[in-house]
Design an enzyme around this catalytic site. Sequence first.
Site, PDB file in Angstrom:
ATOM      1  N   LYS A 101      10.378  46.419  98.050  1.00  0.00           N
ATOM      2  CA  LYS A 101       9.729  47.684  98.404  1.00  0.00           C
ATOM      3  C   LYS A 101       8.269  47.448  98.795  1.00  0.00           C
ATOM      4  O   LYS A 101       7.609  46.615  98.197  1.00  0.00           O
ATOM      5  CB  LYS A 101       9.798  48.561  97.147  1.00  0.00           C
TER       6      LYS A 101
ATOM      7  N   LYS B 227       8.070  46.321  85.975  1.00  0.00           N
ATOM      8  CA  LYS B 227       6.617  46.230  85.747  1.00  0.00           C
ATOM      9  C   LYS B 227       6.287  45.379  84.540  1.00  0.00           C
ATOM     10  O   LYS B 227       5.286  44.676  84.530  1.00  0.00           O
ATOM     11  CB  LYS B 227       6.015  47.631  85.575  1.00  0.00           C
TER      12      LYS B 227
ATOM     13  N   LYS C  63       1.877  49.014  96.237  1.00  0.00           N
ATOM     14  CA  LYS C  63       0.424  48.894  96.098  1.00  0.00           C
ATOM     15  C   LYS C  63       0.047  47.583  95.434  1.00  0.00           C
ATOM     16  O   LYS C  63      -1.049  47.074  95.620  1.00  0.00           O
ATOM     17  CB  LYS C  63      -0.120  50.020  95.209  1.00  0.00           C
TER      18      LYS C  63
END
Length: 334
Positions: free
Chosen positions: A196, A113, A199
């Site tokens: 993956k 992230k 969102k």
Amino acid sequence: MATGRIFSGVQPTGNLHLGNYLGAIRNFVRLQHDYECIYCVVDMHAITVWQDPAELKSTTREVAAAYLAAGIDPKQSIIFNQSQVAAHAQLAWIFNCIARMGWLNRMTQFKEKAGKHRENASVGLFVYPNLMAADILAYKATHVPVGEDQKQHLELCRDIAQKFNNDFGVEYFPITEPLILGAATRVMSLRDGSSKMSKSDPSDNSRINVTDDADTIARKIRRAKTDPEPLPETREGLKDRPEADNLLGIWAALSEQTKDEAVAEFAGGQFSEFKQRLADLAVEKLSPIADEMRRLMAEPDHVDAVLADGAARADAIARPILDEVKDIVGFLRQ
Ligand code: TYM
């Protein structure tokens, strides 16, 4: 009935997708018959990256609506948003003083992230797993249903519990067990079988959102990346075919089959026909949830009342635990 207490959470960061449903929310629904369950909308985790305030309110209600629409009973289980129960932040501070920098430095999700801009990431993003441990241990939860991507965070939660118990010479916090259940514990992107479903993927075509309409679901599945070979005859044939593996895993999860059964059903078949069947099944399973979510989103007062009631019940469990923790740590209190 199994004994124990379940805690889990979902971030209100928009674009709730099939991975969230199959990896987490569907299991939440099933577990409520066997455990005392606490399901949280983790708004404090969400703000570790920037969230527009008005949108955060709306996405918080949306995750709560998804919980309800998927079948979590708010009378039997507790549904609430994290920021309404002060114990999460209070215990997280104590855990900030228990966890070691080295432990957090190893967290792959932080690395992903924060990316190249590590110096610019919020401090909250770095200590995110400590808050997660506080979520779980504020209720002394024994089991945590999650998708595979949260496994490392749950190992950290166990390390924190263990170090707290050792440091203070107590047997206080439980060593929590992850529950990673079903045939789709790691749903992959429809555009790239090696990443993956997420969102935050900029391509909406990479995921099936829980609120997508039937045409959108069918289109996304039709366009999902595949390879030119027919579907494999055996499970071994899925090796090095990540897109086929992912789509068959989704089929297995949605149809309540094992992966082996799914492979057998479509052995040697063409993707075009398989994709049509998969789209029909996904629509059949998701559209009643999306319809109910839309109905609930039109009644924000009702959703807010569910969250307030859940928060009061969650607080009643967490407060005495936090008092005991304060005594153990040596904080004076009234
Ligand atoms: P979040 O909001 O990213 O995801 C919510 C749940 O969905 C699962 N999940 C997936 N499962 C299968 N395939 C995927 N592609 C996929 N993507 C997401 C996640 O594993 C998760 O179970 N840190 C957590 C939220 C959290 C939490 C907690 C969870 C905060 N406190 C305490 C458990 C206990 C998160 O970001 O989930």
